[in-house]
Design an enzyme around this catalytic site. Structure first.
Site, short mmCIF file in Angstrom:
data_model
loop_
_atom_site.label_atom_id
_atom_site.label_comp_id
_atom_site.label_asym_id
_atom_site.label_seq_id
_atom_site.Cartn_x
_atom_site.Cartn_y
_atom_site.Cartn_z
CG ASN A 103 -1.77 1.21 1.34
OD1 ASN A 103 -1.85 2.01 0.40
ND2 ASN A 103 -2.44 1.38 2.47
CE LYS A 120 -0.41 3.40 4.60
NZ LYS A 120 -0.36 3.53 6.05
CG HIS A 177 -6.07 2.20 4.87
ND1 HIS A 177 -5.66 3.16 5.76
CD2 HIS A 177 -5.06 1.29 4.80
CE1 HIS A 177 -4.45 2.85 6.21
NE2 HIS A 177 -4.07 1.71 5.64
CD GLU A 179 -3.24 5.75 6.42
OE1 GLU A 179 -3.17 5.77 5.17
OE2 GLU A 179 -2.36 5.21 7.12
CD GLU A 219 -4.02 -2.23 7.15
OE1 GLU A 219 -2.89 -2.51 6.72
OE2 GLU A 219 -4.61 -1.18 6.87
N GLY A 272 2.00 2.46 10.76
CA GLY A 272 2.96 3.55 10.62
C GLY A 272 3.64 3.94 11.92
CB SER A 276 4.66 -1.69 11.99
OG SER A 276 4.29 -0.34 12.21
P1 PGA Z 1 2.38 0.42 7.70
O1 PGA Z 1 0.95 0.65 7.00
O2 PGA Z 1 2.91 -0.86 7.15
O3 PGA Z 1 3.21 1.63 7.29
O4 PGA Z 1 2.13 0.37 9.16
C1 PGA Z 1 0.07 -0.40 6.78
C2 PGA Z 1 -1.20 0.10 6.16
O5 PGA Z 1 -1.66 1.19 6.54
O6 PGA Z 1 -1.78 -0.55 5.27
#
Ligand code: PGA
Length: 253
Positions: free
Chosen positions: A9, A11, A96, A98, A168, A174, A214
């Site tokens: 992903n 982003k 997601h 976000e 998630e 993140g 992560s």
């Molecule tokens: P990350 O993000 O691996 O940077 O924690 C995962 C995601 O949001 O899909």
């Protein structure tokens, strides 16, 4: 048998040159995938067609990171599932955290997106997961069950079998703070039990459930070795070719 998936992903990262070279660095590795394995790149909208062409030979797939909950019409700035389908995109991330947090996407809106994806033959990668305060209260199971019930429980078994779920935990996205393999396994087993309660064990056993938050080269193997963890949805580490290559190689064979 369910699929094992490494999904990147990206982003809102990378310019065109960076996007092309990241893909080509990963493709150069020429990783032989087992039949049940899949690699997916959720790239920003402007790169969808190009990336789709670039990965085709390797048999990898491209995902959109989002889609509209409306079919078509006067919705400035939105991208419909029909458009994605028309350019050969096979997957779309839906819900997601976000999107839920910054763009106020509700379980009802996500239900509409899931339906549109299925109508057009795209596989929704449906994200769920709890925030830190919910985990601290110990109500994460009820919270995730609610997300599944409100966005997916209207589906038939045949429809459900076409989706991928990504768990998630928001506190791990993140932040560098990964759920332990045990925490991930517990929640994945719980999600599968919720699916089994509604659609039966055989259906639940066929659903791919990815872990996100992560994931990196150093923890992928341990996370993926859990029986109910069928790969990962990877943010930060997917922007680094050697990291993501190692994550692909950590998928269960
Ligand atoms: P990350 O993000 O691996 O940077 O924690 C995962 C995601 O949001 O899909």
């Amino acid at each position: 048998m369910r699929q094992q998936i490494a999904a990147a992903n990206w982003k809102m990262n990378l310019g065109l040159d960076g996007a092309k070279s990241l893909l080509s660095d990963i493709l150069k590795e020429d990783i032989a995938l087992a039949e049940q394995q899949q690699v997916i790149f959720a790239v920003p909208f402007p790169y969808l067609m190009l990336a789709n062409e670039q990965v085709q030979k390797a048999g990898y797939a491209i995902a959109a990171q989002n889609c509209s909950n409306k079919k078509s019409g006067a919705y400035t700035g939105e991208t419909s599932v029909e458009m994605l389908q028309s350019i050969g995109i096979r997957y779309c991330i839906v819900g997601h955290s976000e999107r839920r947090e910054y763009y106020h996407e509700t379980n009802q809106i996500l239900k509409e997106k899931v339906d549109l994806c299925l109508e057009q033959g795209l596989v929704p990668i449906f994200c769920c997961g709890e925030a830190l305060e919910i985990r601290e209260k110990g109500t994460e199971n009820d919270f995730v069950r609610g997300q599944l019930e409100e966005s997916l429980f209207h589906l038939t078994a045949e429809q459900l079998k076409k989706i991928v779920i990504a768990y998630e935990p928001i506190w791990a996205i993140g932040t560098g703070k990964t759920a332990t393999a045990e925490q991930a396994q517990q929640m994945h087993a719980f999600i599968r039990s919720v699916l089994a309660g509604k659609w039966g064990q055989n259906v639940a056993d066929d659903i791919t459930i990815l872990y996100g938050g992560s994931v990196k080269a150093s923890n992928a193997q341990e996370l993926f070795s859990s029986p109910d963890v069928d790969g990962g949805l990877v943010g930060g580490a997917s922007l680094n070719a050697p990291e993501f290559i190692a994550i692909i190689k950590a998928l269960k064979k």
